[in-house]
Scaffold this motif. Structure first.
Motif, PDB file in Angstrom:
ATOM      1  N   ALA A   1      10.663  -4.456  -3.722  1.00  0.00           N
ATOM      2  CA  ALA A   1      10.251  -4.628  -5.208  1.00  0.00           C
ATOM      3  C   ALA A   1       8.984  -5.342  -5.074  1.00  0.00           C
ATOM      4  CB  ALA A   1      11.470  -5.498  -5.776  1.00  0.00           C
ATOM      5  N   GLN A   2       8.703  -6.351  -4.270  1.00  0.00           N
ATOM      6  CA  GLN A   2       7.426  -6.889  -4.407  1.00  0.00           C
ATOM      7  C   GLN A   2       6.424  -5.921  -3.979  1.00  0.00           C
ATOM      8  OE1 GLN A   2       8.679  -9.929  -1.456  1.00  0.00           O
ATOM      9  NE2 GLN A   2       8.846 -11.427  -3.188  1.00  0.00           N
ATOM     10  N   TYR A   3       6.636  -5.020  -2.776  1.00  0.00           N
ATOM     11  CA  TYR A   3       5.759  -4.073  -2.598  1.00  0.00           C
ATOM     12  C   TYR A   3       5.508  -2.982  -3.653  1.00  0.00           C
ATOM     13  CZ  TYR A   3       5.686  -5.060   2.497  1.00  0.00           C
ATOM     14  OH  TYR A   3       5.700  -5.493   3.710  1.00  0.00           O
ATOM     15  N   ALA A   4       6.559  -2.633  -4.416  1.00  0.00           N
ATOM     16  CA  ALA A   4       6.346  -1.694  -5.675  1.00  0.00           C
ATOM     17  C   ALA A   4       5.648  -2.372  -6.754  1.00  0.00           C
ATOM     18  CB  ALA A   4       7.686  -1.412  -5.978  1.00  0.00           C
TER      19      ALA A   4
ATOM     20  N   VAL B   1      -1.639   8.505  -3.651  1.00  0.00           N
ATOM     21  CA  VAL B   1      -1.942   9.868  -4.482  1.00  0.00           C
ATOM     22  C   VAL B   1      -1.879   9.989  -5.761  1.00  0.00           C
ATOM     23  CG1 VAL B   1       0.318  10.866  -4.031  1.00  0.00           C
ATOM     24  CG2 VAL B   1      -1.698  12.242  -3.788  1.00  0.00           C
ATOM     25  N   PHE B   2      -0.965   9.012  -6.356  1.00  0.00           N
ATOM     26  CA  PHE B   2      -1.031   9.107  -7.616  1.00  0.00           C
ATOM     27  C   PHE B   2      -1.878   8.129  -8.429  1.00  0.00           C
ATOM     28  CE2 PHE B   2       3.092  11.595  -7.187  1.00  0.00           C
ATOM     29  CZ  PHE B   2       3.130  12.350  -8.408  1.00  0.00           C
ATOM     30  N   GLU B   3      -2.504   7.521  -7.429  1.00  0.00           N
ATOM     31  CA  GLU B   3      -3.471   6.562  -7.913  1.00  0.00           C
ATOM     32  C   GLU B   3      -2.992   5.237  -9.090  1.00  0.00           C
ATOM     33  OE1 GLU B   3      -6.894   8.864  -9.804  1.00  0.00           O
ATOM     34  OE2 GLU B   3      -7.449   9.487  -7.561  1.00  0.00           O
ATOM     35  N   LEU B   4      -1.709   5.071  -8.636  1.00  0.00           N
ATOM     36  CA  LEU B   4      -1.110   4.050  -9.676  1.00  0.00           C
ATOM     37  C   LEU B   4      -1.595   2.693  -9.826  1.00  0.00           C
ATOM     38  CD1 LEU B   4       2.554   4.415  -8.493  1.00  0.00           C
ATOM     39  CD2 LEU B   4       1.467   5.582 -10.071  1.00  0.00           C
TER      40      LEU B   4
ATOM     41  N   SER C   1       2.934  -4.546  -6.308  1.00  0.00           N
ATOM     42  CA  SER C   1       1.869  -4.564  -5.659  1.00  0.00           C
ATOM     43  C   SER C   1       1.096  -2.994  -5.600  1.00  0.00           C
ATOM     44  CB  SER C   1       1.419  -5.100  -4.286  1.00  0.00           C
ATOM     45  OG  SER C   1       2.131  -4.176  -3.406  1.00  0.00           O
ATOM     46  N   PHE C   2       2.041  -2.032  -5.531  1.00  0.00           N
ATOM     47  CA  PHE C   2       1.499  -0.610  -5.224  1.00  0.00           C
ATOM     48  C   PHE C   2       1.206  -0.121  -6.741  1.00  0.00           C
ATOM     49  CE2 PHE C   2       4.059   0.025  -1.266  1.00  0.00           C
ATOM     50  CZ  PHE C   2       3.048  -0.538  -0.567  1.00  0.00           C
ATOM     51  N   GLY C   3       1.848  -0.694  -7.781  1.00  0.00           N
ATOM     52  CA  GLY C   3       1.567  -0.303  -9.259  1.00  0.00           C
ATOM     53  C   GLY C   3       2.685   0.569  -9.709  1.00  0.00           C
TER      54      GLY C   3
ATOM     55  N   GLU D   1       6.429 -10.535 -10.754  1.00  0.00           N
ATOM     56  CA  GLU D   1       6.085 -11.233 -12.037  1.00  0.00           C
ATOM     57  C   GLU D   1       5.752 -10.263 -12.939  1.00  0.00           C
ATOM     58  OE1 GLU D   1       1.986 -12.567 -10.563  1.00  0.00           O
ATOM     59  OE2 GLU D   1       2.858 -14.278  -9.169  1.00  0.00           O
ATOM     60  N   ARG D   2       5.416  -9.084 -12.929  1.00  0.00           N
ATOM     61  CA  ARG D   2       4.965  -8.060 -13.874  1.00  0.00           C
ATOM     62  C   ARG D   2       5.948  -6.877 -13.930  1.00  0.00           C
ATOM     63  NH1 ARG D   2       1.160  -9.127 -10.713  1.00  0.00           N
ATOM     64  NH2 ARG D   2       1.127  -6.937  -9.985  1.00  0.00           N
TER      65      ARG D   2
END
Length: 332
Positions: free
Chosen positions: A28-31, A328-331, A33-35, A67-68
């Motif tokens: 979840a924390q990675y997700a 690749v999706f430029e999140l 940060s990845f957008g 956080e978001r």
């Protein structure tokens, strides 16, 4: 296109449930940060292969660790519970994390008769009650139960200014119909059974009833995805998911096997056919290959948001798969 994640907290062979839940939090924390847009947790019972048995508890932990990103359930097994209690649980989560909570509910019984009775403390509940339960759930959340409703005088605490988003998870036109009639979002479970997805979404969009909480329809589709730098690596990583799905279909509450174990296993012709059939539930390949297929599915399901689930053995490779997708999706 927006991307979100459904995580079932799968336990890889050699790991513990504790480690799987820590991986869910880290993912979840990675997700975030990845957008990614949302991170949903699942509800599964009486299994040694999946650690997420209480999405409400896990949501609170994950939301506290991020956080978001929106955090939610995919989904609460509404037929086994009191709509009033579910509404209070998620209003409390929304009070703790305003504007970040999703309440996804499903009609699934959650297991065999023994599990269902254990969840309801011996009270036999019928799945045909789901439409009424969903109606009550929305009424408790919005304080819109009609005056002649037996529970209309009850307040659903805490009393707050924002409300969780509500979603129905479905596999057919029936689930889509319930979502449309009750002004919820609709998530199609492509990763469970891709048949009838287009028809279900058409039913939902055609009959959606707008409300103040959701003035326009919102569709997502959840898909198994394995992404790697090369097609060969993606196919290899997917072997552990293939073997795990075979076991699940046979009723085994198994942990996710290693790639080595999957490679060494001799599959029957029938099992090979099942793997080929199950691949229709998944998108496997390089970032560009996966992007093109997810965009096609987005067009098919008339949505700009796809939810991804990846149940492979290696956690670091799973994180990389999500990272490659985000890139690749430029999140970000």
């Amino acid at each position: 296109m927006k991307l979100s994640i459904l995580d079932q907290s799968p336990i890889s062979k050699g790991d513990t449930a504790n480690q799987a839940l820590q991986h869910t939090k880290q993912l979840a924390q990675y997700a975030e940060s990845f957008g990614y847009t949302r991170f949903w947790t699942a509800e599964h019972h009486s299994t040694s292969g999946l650690a997420s048995s209480s999405p409400e508890v896990l949501i609170s932990h994950i939301a506290s660790s991020t956080e978001r990103i929106r955090v939610g359930s995919g989904g609460v097994l509404l037929p086994q519970y009191s709509p009033y209690k579910v509404a209070e649980n998620f209003k409390l989560l929304e009070a703790l994390f305003p504007g970040r909570i999703d309440l996804g509910v499903g009609r699934s019984p959650g297991g065999g008769q023994t599990i269902r009775l254990a969840l309801t403390d011996g009270v036999k509940k019928n799945l045909i009650e789901f439409p009424r339960q969903l109606y009550d759930l929305q009424g408790f959340l919005d304080a819109t139960l009609p005056k002649d409703h037996p529970y209309s005088s009850i307040k659903t605490a805490p009393l707050i200014d924002t409300l969780p988003e509500t979603w129905v998870l479905g596999l057919s036109e029936r689930g889509a119909k319930h979502a449309a009639a009750n002004s919820t979002g609709f998530t199609f479970g492509h990763f469970i059974n891709p048949d009838h997805g287009k028809e279900a979404v058409t039913e939902y969009l055609s009959h959606f009833q707008p409300s103040e909480r959701m003035p326009a329809p919102h569709v997502t589709a959840c898909v198994f995805v394995v992404c790697a730098d090369t097609e060969e690596e993606a196919e290899e990583l997917a072997l552990s998911q293939d073997m795990w799905l075979l076991a699940v279909e046979k009723g085994r509450s198994t942990q996710v096997p290693s790639i080595e174990e999957a490679k060494q296993t001799v599959w029957s012709d029938e099992e090979k056919e099942r793997v080929a059939e199950n691949r229709k539930r998944a998108v496997i390949g390089t970032p560009q290959q996966v992007k093109e297929e997810l965009q096609r599915l987005g067009d098919l399901y008339q949505t700009d948001e796809i939810m991804v689930i990846t149940n492979i053995y290696d956690f670091e490779k799973k994180v990389t798969s999500y990272q490659l997708l985000a890139s690749v999706f430029e999140l970000s």
